[in-house]
Scaffold this motif. Structure first.
Motif: not given
Length: 474
Positions: A243-272
């Motif tokens: 779980l630590i490995l999975i969370l670190l990969i998900l947390g630090f890999f810059p999905f949006e700046s590299l690939f334009g993936v916004t799903v995690f940012n969108d989910f974070h906006t909804w959650l907060t």
């Protein structure tokens, strides 16, 4: 054994920096002498400037100190060693591949240190020496950096921003993937070269052709278990590490700046933004400051990693029913073992502070003139040696170099050359953060490391320049 060789090398390098301030003009072409008292002051200030790095190292040590209190950790290590013992060489080679590829695809670098003590313990229990252990883990991570396809750094051109960019983006190229082929070539050739080198060393050790005197104890990593641990369950530990490995990969890999993936940012906006009768559920119960997946670096390079480690340490304490006093004792003991390492790391950072504040690197770069493969490489190597932190290396060396070039014809080459040479220095340089941690924690003298690694470094240096020539010709 010359236990203090790394300290001596760092001290000598710090004195060289002091002397250079009396020879080379500093920032704005003015002499800015560095006094002996300033060296001491810069060392103390480095604790303040880079406290998060020091704390991260201590927390990693504390986490493994707590694991040793479970008894299940030793059982897990023994189970793995028994399983892979018949094919131990293949385990070493697989370790190199996994660490290198993980680093290349995630660019987490220092955060991957979280898993190094675990794997190093297995390698030592398999009967290999500490040089094999360091090369197979930390060496592999740095090869992954040299051939890092998705390596990013905090943008030094925007001092107050928290955006992360590739070296290609930093020099103004339109895409992050312009150097994918040469990076892939560096990664694959670097992995093959490292595996070959480790295998040759193992054979030399078996043939008793190696004369290195290394302390073979593993007490610093693995505590003996009192009594029978037969009934202890290891699956909770396996789950936690996964779980630590999975969370670190998900947390630090810059999905949006590299690939334009916004799903995690969108989910974070909804959650907060989730509220119950105007009560902000996530923000008020958990935190309003935790960033979305892919943006953990915005909170600091190591902050979220430390939070994850402490959280899972508490879970392990509960699952294995460890007394609070024993848990605190284990965590504290693990941190204590990291204190000498932290002191050496801060000494390396004081070299950074001393050279960066003076600014003589900018003068050297100005005198170096326009792009020249040899001179640009030498300047890059010097800047990488004096600046243990990638952000400050890019700020004090990379950007001034790029700004000094009269045209943009060589930007692709400069980007990959800088990334690979910084990784190269990290493998052999006494200021390398990962190398300091590995050598200090395992009690391996820096002189012994140099005697062991210099041939590999030479092969790697040649490989880097072959790839650079390919980039030029293509």
């Amino acid at each position: 054994m010359k236990k203090n060789s790394l300290f001596k090398f760092l001290g000598i390098l710090l004195l060289i920096v002091l002397v250079l301030t009396y020879i080379i003009p500093g920032r704005s072409d003015t002499m800015n002498y560095l006094g002996l008292g300033d060296l001491f002051l810069n060392y103390l200030q480095s604790f303040y400037y880079f406290f998060d790095t020091a704390l991260f190292i201590l927390v990693v040590g504390g986490f493994y100190g707590l694991l040793n209190k479970t008894g299940a950790y030793k059982k897990l290590l023994d189970m793995i060693v028994t399983k892979v013992k018949p094919k131990s060489n293949k385990f070493i080679f697989l370790t190199v591949i996994i660490f290198a590829v993980l680093e290349s695809l995630t660019g987490m670098t220092v955060n991957l240190l979280v898993f190094v003590p675990f794997v190093v313990s297995i390698i030592l229990l398999l009967g290999y020496d500490k040089l094999v252990a360091i090369t197979s883990t930390i060496g592999a991570i740095l090869i992954g950096f040299i051939g890092g396809i998705f390596v990013t750094l905090r943008d030094p051109s925007n001092m107050y921003g928290v955006s992360y960019v590739s070296f290609e983006k930093l020099v103004g190229l339109d895409t992050n993937f312009v150097n994918v082929f040469p990076k892939l070539l560096l990664l694959l050739a670097g992995i093959a070269l490292l595996i070959y080198y480790i295998n040759s060393h193992i054979k030399n050790v078996e043939a008793k052709k190696v004369k290195y005197e290394l302390n073979g104890n593993t007490d610093i990593l693995i505590a003996e278990v009192k009594g029978n641990y037969k009934d202890l369950k290891v699956w909770p530990l396996v789950t936690v590490l996964a779980l630590i490995l999975i969370l670190l990969i998900l947390g630090f890999f810059p999905f949006e700046s590299l690939f334009g993936v916004t799903v995690f940012n969108d989910f974070h906006t909804w959650l907060t933004g989730l509220t119950i009768k105007k009560f902000e559920v996530w923000n008020n119960i958990i935190s309003a400051n935790f960033p979305a997946f892919g943006n953990w670096a915005s909170l600091g390079s190591y902050m979220m990693t430390m939070i994850i480690l402490i959280l899972f340490a508490l879970i392990i304490k509960i699952v294995y029913k460890i007394k609070l006093s024993d848990a605190l004792e284990g965590f504290t003991d693990g941190m204590k073992k990291m204190l000498p390492t932290v002191c050496l790391v801060i000494l390396a950072y004081s070299i950074l502070v001393s050279s960066y504040n003076n600014g003589f690197m900018e003068t050297i770069i100005t005198k170096a003139g326009d792009f020249n493969l040899g001179i640009t490489s030498l300047v890059t190597l010097l800047g990488s040696l004096l600046n243990v932190d990638l952000y400050y290396t890019a700020s004090s060396t990379f950007l001034p170099l790029v700004n000094a070039f009269s045209d943009s014809a060589n930007l692709e080459l400069v980007a990959i050359l800088f990334q690979s040479l910084y990784g190269f220095i990290s493998i052999i340089g006494p200021t390398s953060l990962l190398l300091i941690i590995g050598l200090s924690y395992l009690d391996v003298p820096y002189t012994t490391w140099l005697k062991y690694i210099w041939r590999f470094a030479l092969y790697l240096f040649i490989l880097i320049f072959i790839v650079a020539l390919i980039v030029i010709l293509v």
